[in-house]
Design a protein around this motif. Structure first.
Motif, short mmCIF file in Angstrom:
data_model
loop_
_atom_site.label_atom_id
_atom_site.label_comp_id
_atom_site.label_asym_id
_atom_site.label_seq_id
_atom_site.Cartn_x
_atom_site.Cartn_y
_atom_site.Cartn_z
N UNK A 1 3.48 14.51 1.68
CA UNK A 1 2.65 13.30 1.86
C UNK A 1 3.53 12.06 1.94
N UNK A 2 4.50 11.95 1.03
CA UNK A 2 5.40 10.78 1.03
C UNK A 2 6.30 10.79 2.25
N UNK A 3 6.77 11.96 2.67
CA UNK A 3 7.64 12.06 3.84
C UNK A 3 6.90 11.65 5.12
N UNK A 4 5.63 12.03 5.20
CA UNK A 4 4.82 11.65 6.38
C UNK A 4 4.63 10.14 6.43
N UNK A 5 4.40 9.52 5.27
CA UNK A 5 4.27 8.06 5.22
C UNK A 5 5.56 7.41 5.72
N UNK A 6 6.70 7.89 5.25
CA UNK A 6 7.99 7.33 5.69
C UNK A 6 8.19 7.54 7.19
N UNK B 1 5.86 7.74 9.50
CA UNK B 1 4.99 6.78 10.20
C UNK B 1 5.57 5.37 10.15
N UNK B 2 6.19 5.02 9.02
CA UNK B 2 6.86 3.71 8.91
C UNK B 2 8.06 3.62 9.84
N UNK B 3 8.73 4.75 10.08
CA UNK B 3 9.83 4.79 11.04
C UNK B 3 9.37 4.33 12.42
N UNK B 4 8.21 4.84 12.82
CA UNK B 4 7.67 4.50 14.14
C UNK B 4 7.20 3.05 14.16
N UNK B 5 6.54 2.62 13.09
CA UNK B 5 5.97 1.27 13.03
C UNK B 5 7.02 0.18 13.08
N UNK B 6 7.98 0.20 12.16
CA UNK B 6 9.02 -0.83 12.13
C UNK B 6 8.56 -2.13 11.49
N UNK C 1 0.83 -1.22 0.00
CA UNK C 1 0.00 0.00 0.00
C UNK C 1 0.86 1.26 0.00
N UNK C 2 1.88 1.28 0.86
CA UNK C 2 2.74 2.47 0.97
C UNK C 2 3.57 2.68 -0.28
N UNK C 3 4.05 1.60 -0.89
CA UNK C 3 4.81 1.74 -2.14
C UNK C 3 3.95 2.37 -3.22
N UNK C 4 2.74 1.90 -3.37
CA UNK C 4 1.84 2.43 -4.40
C UNK C 4 1.48 3.89 -4.14
N UNK C 5 1.18 4.23 -2.88
CA UNK C 5 0.81 5.60 -2.55
C UNK C 5 1.97 6.57 -2.82
N UNK C 6 3.18 6.18 -2.41
CA UNK C 6 4.33 7.05 -2.61
C UNK C 6 4.69 7.15 -4.09
N UNK C 7 4.63 6.03 -4.81
CA UNK C 7 4.94 6.04 -6.24
C UNK C 7 4.02 6.98 -7.00
#
Length: 494
Positions: free
Chosen positions: A335-340, A342-347, A288-294
């Motif tokens: 938008x892409x930076x915010x996703x990244x 959030x992924x930093x926190x998630x792991x 999902x994140x790959x598609x949204x950022x792409x």
């Protein structure tokens, strides 16, 4: 007096014996960069011989200590793990200082802790100026810390058995750690065999793809340990190879999966893998994140496939907390930076070499919130949280809630201290999240094309502690503070 009594209650004979074995293992591991030193004629022999002698001179006597009390309690395991990682980092920094590649000890300690904790944050401005031996040792620390050095010690230590479960639980990333087989020693061996096999496969694939053999070893160590130290100033992007990008992307994601899944595959228990909620959620989030950022960044690249390539690599490197970079995502849309972020926190997944909060904790927190909302609407509702068809007991849910609160509280304290450096908000906040989550790069000054060299010594010490706290998941380091605190007296319910 209270602190002294608490310290005396620890099983010091077993703790010191464990540290002794850790130091012996570290001495053996230091032989590898020493060999590289001879192979590439780096002329830094004493930079490795001296730390090896110190490790052996201290480790051998400690390993011979015998204990009358054979049992090890949870607090002993936590203390042993925390102390082992601190001692290992202190001595592991010596080669950088003695070789004068990183003459300042605080900088060398920051780099070493970043290596062992598989964070990948660096103070180096010219990585390629390091000797081959130090480049190898720097990347090798990722591989050592990825699975955990004490997991390896458990596999080889004489007389280790299931009573050392507390040690493995303290070092293994994730809310739970289960035994693959009845004997803990066998479980540790199985985990390391899988780890070594995947690393060797990755080395060969990188070498076949045109990467020099030395580079292949170093980048495989960083990928397997999800650390992210590159031996090039320009990082993985310096190779400008679609093949290398794809191979490393795939393997970063593979090392972000719970290693129990690989054991289930070997045992042909395919249902155990495909019904695993954490695994399915992890894959779903990645796609999902790959598609949204792409979609969000496609205007920055010649075509959508190119955008997909860079989005895929950066999502993989951030969610697995590896920290490699093939581009400067500082220039990406917010938008892409915010996703990244959030992924930093998630792991990644529990039981992997990745850092962060872990997907399984995230799932249980979400299920807990859902259950609490349902109980507000239907107070009489009797239900429980389940994962993979099994009931999650209340104690584990409370532990995860406590962990999340500790994680956020510690992070906020670190942000306040680092803010004295007076950097911009983006740099200050993400630098702490990058270290406590063991990611490596943040945004701003400490972004993928930057480093931590401009941070003050105070901030570097705080961020070093943050990296240890993040890798050991708070408690083995917090245990050093707990003895100073007076016990809370709880009143019994009438």
């Amino acid at each position: 007096m209270y602190w002294t009594n608490k310290i005396k209650q620890l099983n010091w004979s077993i703790i010191l014996r464990i540290i002794g074995f850790v130091l012996i293992v570290e001495a053996i591991l230091l032989v590898f960069p020493l060999f590289i030193n001879f192979l590439y004629h780096d002329f830094q022999t004493m930079a490795y011989v001296l730390p090896i002698l110190i490790c052996l001179g201290t480790g051998i006597p400690l390993s011979k200590i015998q204990s009358k009390k054979g049992f090890i309690f949870a607090r002993d395991g936590l203390f042993a793990v925390g102390l082992s990682w601190i001692v290992m980092s202190i001595l592991g920094a010596l080669p950088f200082v003695l070789s004068k590649d990183i003459p300042n000890y605080i900088n060398a300690l920051f780099e070493t802790i970043s290596g062992f904790t598989t964070t990948g944050s660096s103070i180096l401005t010219d990585i390629e100026s390091l000797s081959h031996a130090n480049l190898f040792w720097r990347s090798f620390t990722h591989w050592i810390g990825g699975m955990g050095v004490l997991v390896f010690v458990l596999a080889i230590i004489p007389g280790s058995n299931d009573r050392t479960m507390h040690i493995m639980r303290a070092e293994a990333p994730g809310p739970t750690i289960g035994k693959l087989v009845p004997r803990m020693k066998q479980s540790a061996m199985i985990l390391y065999k899988i780890y070594v096999f995947l690393t060797i496969v990755l080395i060969l694939l990188l070498w076949i793809g045109g990467m020099p053999l030395f580079d292949s070893f170093c980048h495989a160590f960083g990928t397997a340990g999800t650390g992210g130290f590159s031996i090039k100033n320009s990082g993985i992007g310096g190779y400008n190879s679609v093949y290398i990008d794809v191979v490393i992307t795939v393997f970063m994601l593979l090392f972000g999966i719970n290693f129990n899944m690989y054991y289930f595959l070997l045992m042909k228990q395919f249902k155990q893998v495909f019904k695993n909620e954490e695994f399915k959620t992890y894959i779903g989030i990645v796609i999902t994140c790959i598609l949204m950022i792409a979609i969000n960044i496609h205007s920055l690249y010649p075509n959508f496939l190119e955008a997909l390539r860079y989005a895929g690599f950066q999502v993989a490197t951030i969610i697995t907390t590896t920290g490699y970079a093939t581009c400067d995502f500082n220039i990406w849309p917010m938008f892409s930076k915010i996703i990244l972020w959030l992924l930093m926190i998630l792991g990644a997944c529990a039981g992997s070499t990745g850092g962060g909060l872990k997907v399984s904790r995230f799932l249980i927190i979400i299920k807990k919130l859902k259950l609490d909302i349902q109980r507000l609407i239907h107070p009489q509702k009797v239900d429980a949280i389940s994962m993979d068809g099994k009931i999650v007991n209340d104690e584990l849910v409370h532990q995860i809630t406590s962990y999340f609160c500790c994680f956020m509280f510690f992070t906020f304290i670190c942000i306040l201290i680092v803010s004295f450096d007076n950097f911009d908000f983006e740099t200050t906040v993400t630098s702490v999240f990058a270290c406590v989550g063991n990611i490596g790069p943040g945004f701003g000054i400490c972004g993928p094309m930057g480093n931590f060299s401009s941070f003050s010594y105070l901030s570097k010490i705080v961020l070093s502690i943050a990296m240890l706290v993040g890798r050991l998941e708070i408690y083995p380091i917090i245990i050093f503070i707990v003895p100073f605190l007076k016990p809370v007296k709880l009143k019994k319910r009438m």
